[in-house]
Design an enzyme around this catalytic site. Sequence first.
Site, PDB file in Angstrom:
ATOM      1  N   ASP A  94      68.612  63.045   5.835  1.00  0.00           N
ATOM      2  CA  ASP A  94      69.942  62.816   6.389  1.00  0.00           C
ATOM      3  C   ASP A  94      70.408  64.145   6.972  1.00  0.00           C
ATOM      4  O   ASP A  94      69.814  65.196   6.725  1.00  0.00           O
ATOM      5  CB  ASP A  94      70.890  62.314   5.298  1.00  0.00           C
ATOM      6  CG  ASP A  94      72.062  61.516   5.870  1.00  0.00           C
ATOM      7  OD1 ASP A  94      72.381  61.681   7.067  1.00  0.00           O
ATOM      8  OD2 ASP A  94      72.657  60.719   5.124  1.00  0.00           O
ATOM      9  N   TRP A  95      71.462  64.093   7.750  1.00  0.00           N
ATOM     10  CA  TRP A  95      71.894  65.281   8.500  1.00  0.00           C
ATOM     11  C   TRP A  95      72.374  66.366   7.532  1.00  0.00           C
ATOM     12  O   TRP A  95      73.336  66.175   6.792  1.00  0.00           O
ATOM     13  CB  TRP A  95      72.969  64.888   9.494  1.00  0.00           C
ATOM     14  CG  TRP A  95      72.431  64.479  10.840  1.00  0.00           C
ATOM     15  CD1 TRP A  95      72.881  64.907  12.056  1.00  0.00           C
ATOM     16  CD2 TRP A  95      71.328  63.594  11.136  1.00  0.00           C
ATOM     17  NE1 TRP A  95      72.129  64.338  13.085  1.00  0.00           N
ATOM     18  CE2 TRP A  95      71.175  63.546  12.543  1.00  0.00           C
ATOM     19  CE3 TRP A  95      70.442  62.861  10.362  1.00  0.00           C
ATOM     20  CZ2 TRP A  95      70.188  62.779  13.173  1.00  0.00           C
ATOM     21  CZ3 TRP A  95      69.467  62.088  10.981  1.00  0.00           C
ATOM     22  CH2 TRP A  95      69.358  62.062  12.364  1.00  0.00           C
TER      23      TRP A  95
END
Length: 848
Positions: free
Chosen positions: A256-257
């Site tokens: 995920d970011w």
Amino acid sequence: MIPTSKRTTQSIIFSLLVCLSLASKVAAQAPVPDSPAIEAKAHAMLSKLTLEQKITLLGGVDGMFTQAMPSIDLPRFKMSDASVGVRTWGPTTAYAGGVALAATWDTDFARELGEGLGRDARARGVNFLLGPGVNIARSPIAGRNFEYLSEDPYLNSELVVPYIQGVQSQGVIATVKHYALNNQEFDRHNASSDVDERTMREIYLPSFEAAVTKGHVDAVMNSYNLVNGVHSTQNALLNLKLLKGEWRFKGVVMSDWDATYDGVAAANNGLDLEMPSPRFMNQQTLLPAVKDGQVKESTIDDKVLRLLRTELRYGFTDRPQLDPADATYSVKDRAVALRGALESITLLKNQGRLLPLDPTKVKTIAVIGPDAWPPVPGGGGSSEATAFAPVSILTGIGNLLGPNAVVLYSRGLPDFVDVCKKTNWQSGLKVETFADRDFTGTPQTTTRPELTDWAQKQWTPQGTPRSIRYTASFQAQKTGKYLLVAAAAGRDVFHVRVEGKPALDQQQAEGQVPKSTTLDLNAGQTVTVAADYIPYSQGTRFAMGLSYEPDLVSNEAKEFASKADVVVVAVGFDDVSEGEGHDRTFDLPWGQDALVEAMAAANPHTIVDLTGGGGINVTRWLDNVPVLLDDWYPGQEGGTAVAAVLFGRHNPEGRLPVSWDGAWAQNPSYPWYYGNPAQDTILHTPGQNGKPVDYTIRHIVYGDKLMVGYRYWTTTGKHPLFPFGYGLSYTTFRFSRLNVPSTAAAGSTVPVTFDVTNTGTMEGAEVAQLYVSDPSAKVNRPERELKGFDKVWLAPGETTHVTLHLNARAFSYWDVKTHKWTLDPGKFVVRVGDSSENTLLNQTLTLQ
């Protein structure tokens, strides 16, 4: 299954949209299977790369792209956030996805939704669609439940497989997320989901397993949280042993970011692609790690080969991803969005059969509430899709009724800041500002008449340390309930006390929403209110107010309600109060309970329409309203669908994908949800640029174990407000003729048959649900578990014969001694009905 009768979903409104759609089918490029030719080409491309170039490919660029590598003619590939729409690249189709999809209980629609998202992605040149999300709805307050599906791993699994197949059939890579155990948004970067092996296997992993082994998803996104003390992006159990080992996943594992915390650990434990940029898996970290033997070059090669193989299987290097045959503004996909909204709307109460309304008899209708207008297609955060022309509940009702009816509208409540602005603090507020974060030393003291500094900005850099104490007196002018509200933003902290007793509390976390509570005060009573506020950012973003609750409801709304034939109150959550980065409240947002009460007092024909990602506290007023409807987050066509259901153009067919608790404290996760500070630990990480960073890890022990949702309620014999699988219809159904073999060989597939009959006067849909009990198991098991379902559409008087099949997994549990799925031969009970609590058909089966 769909009998020969016309499907309820093909309502007049839906048919009109279908007629408008373009009938041409896009020639999509679905992925081809891996082959020796693809393998040879991937290895040939790899052989041309230096170690530095290989490492470069392990990180994203420009927010939403993979790295290009011109030396091997590899372009960069485009990504988009997803779940309910292809959101990153401008306006799009906003679907009833996530929890609304689960409320349809319709695997055919899941496939159609996936195809629609795939077409929308191709129309924007997107290669990787960052969805679906399949985490279990363990608690009703988890901020991203609306993006996910249900509380049940079987229902999730049955829906995610066709969803993924639909997306990937259009030549777009689906990305299942957030792997794993991302069951709350509160402090997600620092929270460790601590769960035992059996609970993990039986509740929290099956949806991901099905996505990989049955849906053949080609990308998996690791979550922010830790699992049993180890970050998901560097978790060997999740990524190597299970995903790439036991489940034989061949695709790409991405972060995920900004969910990567250690480049070497992530590289060695299964992460292939760090997004949105290589903060940790970069040349500075990995080149010396490879040279000194901490990371093998073959490990780097495997990651690059996964990227290359996947992209080659989709033909990304041989064709443009932007397909001109797909419409950016798609009328065809509007029909898909409408179908999802129609199928998901769930009728929970219909006292006196007030619904469906007769449009010829409704001359004046009042549409009241914060969610009546503007439209609320979905929650907030990275899944929030901006639709071209979303339809609000207000406009949907107006469009259906036409010019012959009077439609009155009022929001009914003031804005949050207006409540704070109009609070009459006696002699104003005393403001003490301290030059540290612990309220010590000599403060600077000022006064001010109001406290209205709230701003919704969540993401801001850390500011100069300071703390602020606000103190004020308030005198009640009337006897009754007073609403105390307070809000900050981002990582700000506040603690509000009334007469020295705690009233509102906001711990430091990634994000937050306004908080409220009610106080019972007598006329003339004076109370002292104090708020300790610790801002994280440079500015001040705190607001607080206190108001007589009945006065919050506008006189306009009360007047409209008293004059109308019927009132529709649209309340619930929206993209600010429910979304990524923060959990939501179980209670309705501030003031909305008072609004419903006022509308019900003004008009006995009051219909409440809820918007939200799961269960909500409705007990304060439920007995005083005849109709309760849940539209979840209905996407861009929500207003049209709500109107169609209200006025009988469509028979409601949604069924609850979650158990609906009467109170937050009744939820089985409640005692465990925020963890115990005494169990916090310090995690040492290498940080960036040689600067180590220590994190305080909050350990969330899943002490509820297998007792999630209906498993808890049916096992304990207690009852939620509304059970899992429940939903009303304008018609009635009967289940009959259950047939289960009396004996079968353990491990064989067991057929189960029964009949469903529409015994009412209107065409409708029923969800037939099959649960299995194992009373002779050698271990403690939930009293029943969902192991089959079928959605059937029936004309009045029509009967359909349903056949479901139970495989060995349907009877098995995870044995922690042998570390495998285990079936204990003996007596089982097969239960069939229309909810987890209403299973009138039961037969025993002995597995030998």
